[in-house]
Every structure is written in structure tokens, then in C-alpha cells.
Design a protein around this motif. Structure first.
Motif, PDB file in Angstrom:
ATOM      1  N   LEU A  84       0.865  -1.175   0.000  1.00 37.85           N
ATOM      2  CA  LEU A  84       0.000   0.000   0.000  1.00 37.85           C
ATOM      3  C   LEU A  84       0.904   1.228   0.000  1.00 37.85           C
ATOM      4  O   LEU A  84       1.769   1.366   0.854  1.00 37.85           O
ATOM      5  CB  LEU A  84      -0.885   0.010   1.247  1.00 37.85           C
ATOM      6  CG  LEU A  84      -2.026  -1.005   1.306  1.00 37.85           C
ATOM      7  CD1 LEU A  84      -2.805  -0.833   2.595  1.00 37.85           C
ATOM      8  CD2 LEU A  84      -2.953  -0.838   0.124  1.00 37.85           C
ATOM      9  N   ILE A  85       0.679   2.105  -0.980  1.00 39.04           N
ATOM     10  CA  ILE A  85       1.539   3.283  -1.092  1.00 39.04           C
ATOM     11  C   ILE A  85       1.032   4.419  -0.203  1.00 39.04           C
ATOM     12  O   ILE A  85       1.795   5.171   0.352  1.00 39.04           O
ATOM     13  CB  ILE A  85       1.636   3.756  -2.562  1.00 39.04           C
ATOM     14  CG1 ILE A  85       2.283   2.666  -3.408  1.00 39.04           C
ATOM     15  CG2 ILE A  85       2.402   5.055  -2.693  1.00 39.04           C
ATOM     16  CD1 ILE A  85       3.721   2.381  -3.089  1.00 39.04           C
ATOM     17  N   ASP A  86      -0.256   4.575  -0.086  1.00 33.97           N
ATOM     18  CA  ASP A  86      -0.739   5.583   0.866  1.00 33.97           C
ATOM     19  C   ASP A  86      -2.013   5.135   1.572  1.00 33.97           C
ATOM     20  O   ASP A  86      -2.594   4.113   1.244  1.00 33.97           O
ATOM     21  CB  ASP A  86      -0.881   6.960   0.212  1.00 33.97           C
ATOM     22  CG  ASP A  86      -1.889   6.967  -0.914  1.00 33.97           C
ATOM     23  OD1 ASP A  86      -2.976   6.395  -0.724  1.00 33.97           O
ATOM     24  OD2 ASP A  86      -1.572   7.528  -1.982  1.00 33.97           O
ATOM     25  N   ASP A  87      -2.401   5.955   2.556  1.00 37.76           N
ATOM     26  CA  ASP A  87      -3.483   5.545   3.454  1.00 37.76           C
ATOM     27  C   ASP A  87      -4.861   5.559   2.821  1.00 37.76           C
ATOM     28  O   ASP A  87      -5.831   5.102   3.422  1.00 37.76           O
ATOM     29  CB  ASP A  87      -3.496   6.445   4.687  1.00 37.76           C
ATOM     30  CG  ASP A  87      -2.355   6.091   5.605  1.00 37.76           C
ATOM     31  OD1 ASP A  87      -1.743   5.044   5.368  1.00 37.76           O
ATOM     32  OD2 ASP A  87      -2.095   6.851   6.537  1.00 37.76           O
TER      33      ASP A  87
ATOM     34  N   ALA B  10      -5.514   4.097   0.006  1.00 36.57           N
ATOM     35  CA  ALA B  10      -5.686   2.861  -0.761  1.00 36.57           C
ATOM     36  C   ALA B  10      -6.139   1.734   0.160  1.00 36.57           C
ATOM     37  O   ALA B  10      -5.896   1.764   1.359  1.00 36.57           O
ATOM     38  CB  ALA B  10      -4.374   2.478  -1.439  1.00 36.57           C
ATOM     39  N   THR B  11      -6.818   0.765  -0.423  1.00 39.91           N
ATOM     40  CA  THR B  11      -7.349  -0.354   0.365  1.00 39.91           C
ATOM     41  C   THR B  11      -7.013  -1.663  -0.336  1.00 39.91           C
ATOM     42  O   THR B  11      -7.057  -1.742  -1.563  1.00 39.91           O
ATOM     43  CB  THR B  11      -8.891  -0.263   0.443  1.00 39.91           C
ATOM     44  OG1 THR B  11      -9.238   0.986   0.970  1.00 39.91           O
ATOM     45  CG2 THR B  11      -9.458  -1.361   1.336  1.00 39.91           C
ATOM     46  N   ILE B  12      -6.693  -2.647   0.449  1.00 40.85           N
ATOM     47  CA  ILE B  12      -6.533  -3.976  -0.128  1.00 40.85           C
ATOM     48  C   ILE B  12      -7.365  -4.971   0.680  1.00 40.85           C
ATOM     49  O   ILE B  12      -7.345  -4.959   1.902  1.00 40.85           O
ATOM     50  CB  ILE B  12      -5.037  -4.394  -0.181  1.00 40.85           C
ATOM     51  CG1 ILE B  12      -4.866  -5.888  -0.432  1.00 40.85           C
ATOM     52  CG2 ILE B  12      -4.281  -4.029   1.082  1.00 40.85           C
ATOM     53  CD1 ILE B  12      -5.082  -6.274  -1.850  1.00 40.85           C
TER      54      ILE B  12
ATOM     55  N   GLY C 149       2.266  -4.996   3.050  1.00 42.50           N
ATOM     56  CA  GLY C 149       3.323  -4.248   3.710  1.00 42.50           C
ATOM     57  C   GLY C 149       3.677  -3.016   2.915  1.00 42.50           C
ATOM     58  O   GLY C 149       2.887  -2.533   2.112  1.00 42.50           O
ATOM     59  N   GLN C 150       4.859  -2.496   3.138  1.00 40.51           N
ATOM     60  CA  GLN C 150       5.297  -1.332   2.375  1.00 40.51           C
ATOM     61  C   GLN C 150       6.743  -1.534   1.977  1.00 40.51           C
ATOM     62  O   GLN C 150       7.370  -2.513   2.361  1.00 40.51           O
ATOM     63  CB  GLN C 150       5.101  -0.021   3.147  1.00 40.51           C
ATOM     64  CG  GLN C 150       5.483  -0.019   4.599  1.00 40.51           C
ATOM     65  CD  GLN C 150       4.501  -0.759   5.482  1.00 40.51           C
ATOM     66  OE1 GLN C 150       4.897  -1.345   6.450  1.00 40.51           O
ATOM     67  NE2 GLN C 150       3.242  -0.776   5.131  1.00 40.51           N
TER      68      GLN C 150
END
Lengths: 437, 481
Positions: free
Chosen positions: A347-350, A352-354, A376-377
Motif C-alpha cells: 500500500l503506497i498511501d493511506d 488505498a485499500t486492499i 506491507g510497504q
């Protein structure tokens, strides 16, 4: 009028355009009834829990394009893998473009579904294969009901197709909004080998919804290598339903690259009908800007000694949503199955959702099945390492993302396709690394 | 003599339920069926204040409008809620000061269970609150606990004596309308345990409740509420058994845990309800709602050993509300014959730097179905949340099934989630390796199963670990050493 009602009522008009005396029309008539009962899937269905179609279904889609459109090759050249020689089946607004295509009947059939459905010489193939493995859900039924055009590929026994086959669908935006329903049938004979590249591309910002169904049959020892490139405009949505039936010792590989489009749903289902076969499902998803990509996979192990490998990587930024819904079913008879599934996400930023739902359903005892799922990141230390060696942040980040996706890219067998994907990823990330992976 | 997996399987299939005895204690049972009158009658019977009666009625009304959920991966004949008696109490309601006065027959029951009160009192130092057919019969060690300010009593007593605490926390973690079975429980719960640990107190002993369904045709609806005030610690044990019966008995409990700032709750369950006989007849339906709420720096740890029940359907969950809070879930689920288990956990990450660990081990034998279903949810404000999940399944025989349904939802970029699942059987090579080193096949299987579940068994408190082993043996005798 609701889209569902509109579609059901336009079936009559559709009947005027096709030969209703063909046996296939019975399949269509049954399918429209199924669709009437099932309708479009809603979020209440477990398999559609994380993907909503309601927004997409609000547009007033035209079902039959009124005007035929033509395109010049140079306008759309960049969407082809033009560096290599290939067979091409090209559709513009759902209508076959003989001008852009390069089909063949010499030693193999690379042609059209409409021809296969109507010509007597293909009757036996249609009888044996058409609509035999497509699951009856609302969307597939809808496609079956309106099945008329698409790609038909028939590779006879022992034929190794010397060049890849490209299937391209363009939409020109001549209609204010368009619903496309291509129907593909691919039959690969014993010991035959084929490589296929599929792409859907919209050329303007008018909304397009594609509901595509592809049935693939891999006979004994056949090898099917399938690449799906999804890098459409923000206005285009795609529901791709691909069903693959495999016989003994066959290999089927499907790579899906989801880099664009509004809502993309990939239903990819493998059914095992023989022993010692191998299924590979791989995907890279890199999206942002409110995009939504849903990978819904199923591998149905019904026979002993088979293997399946799944590897899906996802990078999500800027209000995008990713869904991975991977299912492995191992039947009681499928002893000595080796099922592997991996899903890694960044996830690149908050915003976004997976949502991931890897499922194993196992009824046999002598199996090796595992799945792994991570979210993760990018590793801060790796970033620091690169930056301390003079690589700017953006490039360093891109480099790490490349590395992350490389597992999937590695197994792409056509170098030109790999190169193209690399370029698309670089474009998506806004960098130029000056080298190919 | 070589002991093969075949033989083990046979033995497992034929192994009867050891705890299938029935205690002949005269009980007072309500007429079957459920309506507002019954709810009121239960409340009246227990001498509850009017707010509690009202609370129950609200839950009952909500329940009547709810539908029984069907999404779980289990099939069973739905219980007829009008054919159940919702209250059953031993008639000679024991109110003893010392154990000597307890009905010897009752004591005998506990002896058979291997949790004889005296023995536990002397040896283990465990305070036990025994709930038999939902009425609390005896609480030991009350005095020792009272000195520390710890309240450990039946919930009906707590409603009378500590209404302010009950009123504040009951339904705060599992709302009465939470789900079908929680609503049913809220309406008709007959008893259960209540525990309050005051600020900064470390509970000196393991608290324990033992549940047993005795009467035929009764449902057990107990309600447990554990509150750990700021900086406190408690370890709570719960065990369950039921006598052998042909018809299915229903168990729909609700467990609520509240861990305030810096508190820690360790909740261990050994569930050994009657699983039905080898034809799949009878057994207990175990539909339980368990949930814990963690405030800042708090920690809740669920450990469970599930060997019983015909149908198990439960998901002990943690709501990690406070920053830096920790949730843990360790589970062994063993299914045999026609047992079905759909169990797992939910970890809801709301606070920053929250951590959760899930270790789930499933062992399926016979014709059983064992599912893990879990949810890990990271909300957008839960920065630096961390989760590790591992679900392993062991299959014995090809008539059984093992399934995993993990749901992972992440909305924060700093989230780190790992999920792993494997399914395997005891490999011939593993057995061979042991045989080669002079370990016979029986011991080898024991070794492997034990090793497989060790991670979870290790998490059980000492006093319970022995008992858990004992219970595991019933389901898989010959395989656990």
C-alpha cells in the motif's frame, strides 16, 4: 429503464440479427432466462463482497453499435505488440475489422466466433466445447445470451503455432456509452502449443463496459500461454471471465497485468480433467487514482498428481482498491496435489485499500497446499541504501517496485511482451530507468 | 507391533466419549419454548432488577426479528428454538460455605471430570466457579480473592451486588443485537461468571469456570463478563463438557472481555462438549460469541483447545481500540467422526501500533470438516499495525476436509500483514525417519501431532495444560503422547 430490463428486452432485437435455427440459439435462449433469474451480481454475494458494479450499471449503454467505425493502423499501432510478427484478430466496437486483422485457416484456425457458430464444418467443435465450462452466473449467462462475435482459435493436434496470436478490442467512442460482450473459444489439440495476447483498449473517454467470456480447452500435453494486458482508460471497465479446462499433462499459464481501467474484475477459473498437469496463474497489479482491480481465481483440483502455482503482486496508491480472492479446491480424489498460492501487496498511501481472501478447501489428505499473503510497504532500509548511493527517491522507489513485481515478469516467455510490460510499468510509475529488467 | 495410521484411524472412530455420564440430580426445569413470559420468568426467578428484565426483553424482541445466519461452512439441522427449555437448575440449590456440604453426587461428577474441587483447591490453587446447567453451584477461593478486591462470582450475583459494574459493561463489547445467537443469549442467559480485577491488581491465581450441560433438552446460555481495570492482570480458564445424549443440545454463550488501559487478560478455553457418536448422532451445537475490547496498551490473549461439539461455530475476537494494544489467538481444533468446526478469530485494528498474532492448528480425522475463518482488518487510522497469522491443518484419512477462509482488509499503508496457511498429512517419510531411530509408529504419530500443536499447547497455563492434554487424548487417543 434498468440495464437488466433493457438487456432482456433487447434480446428479441438481437434474435433478428442472428440465425435462430442454429442449435447454439437454444443455448442463448436458456442463457437469457438464466440471466433474467440471476441478474447482475450484488455485493451480497460472497464472491462479490468487495466489488460493486452498481455504479457501472447506471450508464445507459448501447448494446448494439449503430455505426461501423474504422481505424487506421498507425492510429492504434502502439497498442499492438508490433515488434514481432503475429496473427491478429481485431475488433472495433465489437465488430471484426478485417483491415487490421491477420487471420489464418492454414494448418490452424485463427478466425471469428461468428464463423465458427454458423459454418457446418465447425459444428462438431461448437457442439463439444461451446459453453461447456463457463459457469452459470449472471454475467456469464448474459454473455452467452448475446454471444455472437469474438475470437475462435482452433489448434489441431501436434501443431506448434510459430507466432503469437493477438486479440485486440478497440472502442472508438462513437457511442456515448457502450457495452461489449466478446465471446472467445480456444481449443488446443494434443501436443499443440500456442501463445495468446489479449488487450482491451478504449480510445476516448466515453464509458465502456466489457463483459468478456473466454473458454480455453487444453488437451493432452498441450501448452497454452496466455497474456492479458489491461491498461485501459479511466472510463473503461472490464469484467473478464476466463475458464480453462485442462487434460492430462497439459500446461496452462495465464499472466494478467492490470495497470489501468476503472473497475477491472478478473474471474479466472481452472478445471482439472486429467493427471500430471500444471496450472500457473500470475498477475501484477499497479494502480492508483480511484481504480479498482479484483482478481478472483479458482483452481479446482479434481484429479491426482496435479500442480498449481499462483503468484499475484499488487501495488496500490491513491484511493485505489485491490481485491484478491483466491480459491483452491482439492477434491477427495485429487491426492498428491501440490497447490501453491502467494499474494503480496504494497500500500503506497493511506487512502488505498486492499482486501485479500485466500481460501483453501481441501478434502484429500495426501496433499501439499500452502498459501501466503502479505501486506506491507517498501523497506525503509532498502530505500536508504539506494538513496545513499545517489539514486533519487522516485527512481529508488520504482526500482524496489520493479524488484517486487519481478517474480511475475520473470516467467513471461515472449521477450517483446516483457519489454512492453516494463515500459508500461515505467510509464505508470513516471520514471525512466534506462534499462530493461 | 507396528501401529499404522489405519489402526489409529479405526481406534479414533470407535473411541467413545469418556465423559458421557449423566448426573442424577433433581433439577428444576422451565416448560419448553420461548416467549416474553419465559424471558420475564427467568429474570424473576433470578430476582433481577427491572433494568435487567427490560434489557433482556429488548434483546428478545430484537432476536425475534433476526434470522439465523447460514454463511458458515457447516451443515446441521437447525435447532427448534421452541423445543428447548431455557432454564434448568439443580433443585437443591447449593449455597455452601465449605465444600464438605456439597452434594456428594455432584462432587462425584466433578471427580469424573478430573476437576475435583478439593483436588484443585489443594493442588492447583485454582478458584473454580462451576456452572452446571447454567446455574453457578460453587465458587472456591472467594475469600482469598476478596482480600485483593477481586470480584469473582456468578453473573446473577453480580447483577444483584455490583449492578453499577454490570450495567456499565454488559453488552458493551457484544451488543445485545450483535448477532442471532448473541441476541438469544442476551434474552435468556441463565447464569455465567463475572470477574472484576481492580486497578493495578495482579490476580494471584488462575480463575476457572467449568461448564457442563446435564439435563436433557436444555440449552446452555451462559454469559461471562471479565473486566480488567487499569494495569491489572488476570488469567481465566473455561472448560466445558456435556453428558452423552442422542438429541442435539444447544450451547449459545456470550463472553465479553474488557481490558482497560495497561491491563492484560488471558482467556483459555478447553471445550469438550459431547461431539456426537461415531454415526454423527447427537452432540452439542456450540454457537458462541466471544469478543474482547483492548484499551491503550492492553492485551487480550485467547487460547482454545476445541475437541468437542458436533458443530462448533465461534470466533473469539479482539477489538484493538487503544494505541499499542495487543491481541493474540492460539487455537487447536480437533474434529473427528462427523464433527464440524468453523472457527477462527477477528482482529480489528483501530489504534496505532496495534499488534495481533493468530496461530491456528486444525486436525481433522474421520468424516469431519474443519474450517478456519478469520478476519484481519486494519483501519485507516491504525498506523503501524502488525499482524501475523498462521493456519496449519493436518488431515488424517481422505474422508475429512480442511478449509481456510481468511479475510484480510487493509486500509493503512503502514500496515504489515502476513498470512500463511499449510495443509498436510503425516508424511510417510516422517514416520519412517522416526521408525528408523527406534521410535515405533504409534509414538511417532504422537510425536508429530504433539509437535504440530505444541505452539498452542505451550500457551496454556500450567494448571490447564495437563487437562488439555487429557482432553486431546479423548479425541485422538494414541496420537498424543
Amino acid at each position: 429503464m434498468e440495464l437488466k430490463d433493457k438487456l432482456v428486452s433487447s434480446f428479441m432485437a438481437f434474435e433478428d440479427t442472428v440465425d435462430v435455427n442454429l442449435p447454439v440459439h437454444e443455448v442463448r435462449s436458456k442463457a437469457i432466462k438464466d440471466f433474467e433469474n440471476l441478474g447482475f451480481p450484488s455485493k451480497k454475494l460472497e464472491s462479490w463482497k468487495y466489488t460493486s458494479l452498481s455504479k457501472l450499471l447506471k450508464s445507459d449503454y448501447s448494446v448494439f453499435p449503430k455505426n461501423e467505425s474504422s481505424l487506421e493502423f498507425k492510429e492504434v499501432k502502439k497498442y499492438f505488440i508490433h515488434e514481432i510478427d503475429s496473427y491478429k484478430i481485431v475488433f472495433i466496437d465489437g465488430i471484426y475489422s478485417s483491415h487490421l486483422s491477420e487471420t489464418s485457416h492454414e494448418g490452424l484456425d485463427v478466425c471469428l466466433m461468428s464463423a465458427a457458430l454458423s459454418k457446418p464444418k465447425y459444428k462438431i467443435i461448437i457442439d463439444n466445447y461451446f459453453n461447456k465450462i463457463a459457469k452459470t452466473d449472471g454475467l456469464t449467462a448474459l454473455n452467452t445470451a448475446f454471444s455472437r462475435e469474438g475470437a475462435f482459435i482452433n489448434i489441431p493436434r501436434g501443431k506448434v503455432v510459430e507466432k503469437p496470436i493477438q486479440i485486440l478490442h478497440f472502442s472508438t467512442g462513437n457511442e456515448s456509452s457502450l457495452l461489449l460482450q466478446p465471446r472467445n473459444l480456444i481449443v488446443v489439440g494434443e501436443n499443440a502449443h500456442v501463445q495468446i495476447i489479449e488487450r482491451h483498449q478504449s480510445l476516448t473517454d466515453n464509458p465502456v463496459l466489457t463483459n468478456s467470456v473466454t473458454e480455453i480447452f487444453a488437451n493432452k500435453r498441450a501448452i497454452v500461454d496466455y497474456y492479458k494486458i489491461q491498461n485501459d482508460r479511466q472510463s473503461a471497465s472490464l469484467i473478464d471471465n476466463t475458464f480453462i479446462s485442462q487434460q492430462q499433462n497439459s500446461h496452462a499459464l495465464v499472466h494478467t497485468f492490470s495497470l489501468g481501467g476503472n473497475v477491472t474484475r478478473n474471474n479466472l477459473q481452472f478445471f482439472h480433467k486429467g493427471e500430471y498437469l500444471d496450472s500457473t496463474l500470475k498477475g501484477v497489479t499497479i494502480i492508483g487514482d480511484k481504480q479498482h482491480v479484483d482478481h478472483s481465481t479458482l483452481v479446482h483440483h479434481a484429479t491426482p498428481n496435479c500442480e498449481s502455482h499462483q503468484d499475484y503482486k499488487g501495488i496500490y496508491a491513491d484511493r485505489s482498491t485491490g481485491v484478491f480472492n483466491g480459491q483452491i479446491i482439492v477434491e477427495k480424489e485429487a491426492q498428491k496435489t501440490n497447490g501453491f498460492q502467494q499474494n503480496n501487496n504494497i500500500l503506497i498511501d493511506d487512502t488505498a485499500t486492499i482486501n485479500a481472501k485466500p481460501q483453501l478447501e481441501i478434502f484429500a489428505d495426501d496433499v501439499k497446499c500452502s498459501h501466503g499473503c502479505t501486506i506491507g510497504q517498501l523497506d525503509d532500509e532498502a530505500m536508504f541504501y539506494l538513496k545513499s548511493r545517489g539514486i533519487p527517491e522516485k527512481e529508488a522507489r520504482a526500482l524496489l517496485m520493479y524488484a517486487f513485481a519481478n517474480n511475475v515478469l520473470e516467467s513471461v516467455k515472449i521477450p517483446e511482451v516483457k519489454q512492453r510490460i516494463n515500459k508500461l510499468i515505467a510509464m505508470k510509475l513516471g520514471v525512466n530507468l534506462g534499462f530493461d529488467l | 507391533m507396528a501401529y499404522t495410521e489405519e489402526e489409529l484411524k479405526k481406534e479414533l472412530e470407535t473411541k467413545e466419549y469418556e465423559y458421557g455420564f449423566y448426573t442424577d440430580i433433581e433439577s428444576e426445569t422451565f416448560p419448553v419454548g420461548l416467549n416474553e413470559e419465559i424471558v420475564k420468568a427467568i429474570s424473576l426467578k433470578k430476582g433481577e432488577p427491572s433494568w435487567m428484565t427490560e434489557w433482556r426483553l429488548e434483546a428478545y424482541r430484537a432476536w425475534t426479528e433476526m434470522e439465523e445466519p447460514e454463511w458458515a461452512n457447516v451443515t446441521y439441522k437447525k435447532p427448534d428454538f421452541q423445543a428447548i427449555s431455557y432454564y434448568s437448575a439443580p433443585k437443591k440449590k447449593p449455597q455452601y460455605d465449605s465444600l464438605d456440604e456439597v452434594d456428594p453426587e455432584l462432587l462425584d461428577t466433578f471427580k469424573k471430570l478430573g476437576i475435583s474441587l478439593e483436588e484443585q483447591k489443594k493442588l492447583a490453587g485454582v478458584a473454580v466457579d462451576v456452572v452446571m446447567d447454567s446455574v453457578s453451584v460453587a465458587t472456591t477461593f472467594k475469600k482469598t480473592l476478596a482480600e485483593k478486591g477481586i470480584i469473582f462470582c456468578s453473573i446473577s450475583e453480580a447483577i444483584k451486588e455490583h449492578p453499577e459494574l454490570v450495567k456499565k459493561y454488559i453488552g458493551s463489547v457484544v451488543p445485545k443485537k450483535d448477532n442471532f445467537y448473541a441476541a438469544l443469549n442476551s434474552a435468556v442467559f441463565s447464569d455465567g461468571s463475572f470477574c472484576y480485577i481492580p486497578k493495578g491488581v495482579r490476580c494471584p491465581m488462575e480463575l476457572s469456570t467449568y461448564f457442563r450441560i446435564n439435563q436433557a433438552g436444555t440449552g446452555q446460555f451462559e454469559r461471562t463478563l471479565v473486566i480488567a481495570d487499569e494495569g491489572s492482570y488476570v488469567s481465566y480458564l473455561e472448560g466445558c463438557t456435556a453428558p452423552m445424549r442422542d438429541e442435539n443440545q444447544l450451547h449459545a454463550a456470550v463472553v465479553e472481555l474488557v481490558a482497560l488501559d495497561d491491563a492484560e487478560i488471558k482467556y483459555s478455553t478447553v471445550q469438550n462438549w459431547f461431539p456426537g457418536d461415531k454415526e454423527g448422532k447427537g452432540g452439542v451445537f456450540n454457537f458462541v460469541t466471544k469478543r474482547g475490547l483492548c484499551e491503550t496498551n492492553a492485551k487480550i490473549s485467547w487460547t482454545q483447545v476445541e475437541t468437542g461439539s458436533a458443530v462448533t461455530w465461534k470466533y473469539p475476537s479482539c477489538i484493538l481500540k487503544g494505541d499499542n494494544s495487543v491481541g493474540e489467538f492460539y487455537s487447536i481444533a480437533v474434529t473427528n467422526n462427523y464433527q464440524q468446526a468453523d472457527t477462527g478469530t477477528k482482529m480489528i485494528h483501530l489504534g496505532k501500533n496495534t499488534k495481533s498474532t493468530i496461530i491456528s492448528k486444525g486436525i481433522s480425522a474421520g468424516r469431519s470438516q474443519n474450517s478456519y475463518r478469520g478476519l484481519v482488518q486494519i483501519n485507516s487510522r491504525a498506523a503501524n499495525a502488525r499482524n501475523f497469522s498462521q493456519c496449519d491443518s493436518l488431515l488424517m484419512g481422505n474422508q475429512c476436509g480442511a478449509h481456510t477462509f481468511p479475510y484480510i482488509e487493509a486500509k493503512n499503508k503502514t500496515a504489515q500483514i502476513e498470512h500463511e496457511a499449510t495443509t498436510s498429512k503425516i508424511g510417510e517419510d516422517q514416520i519412517f525417519y522416526c521408525n528408523q531411530r527406534g521410535i515405533d509408529t504409534e509414538k511417532a504419530i504422537a510425536l508429530i501431532v504433539n509437535g504440530f500443536s505444541k505452539e498452542v499447547l505451550n500457551k496454556l497455563p500450567m494448571e490447564f495444560a495437563v487437562e488439555a492434554q487429557k482432553l486431546l487424548e479423548i479425541s485422538l487417543e494414541g496420537s498424543v503422547g
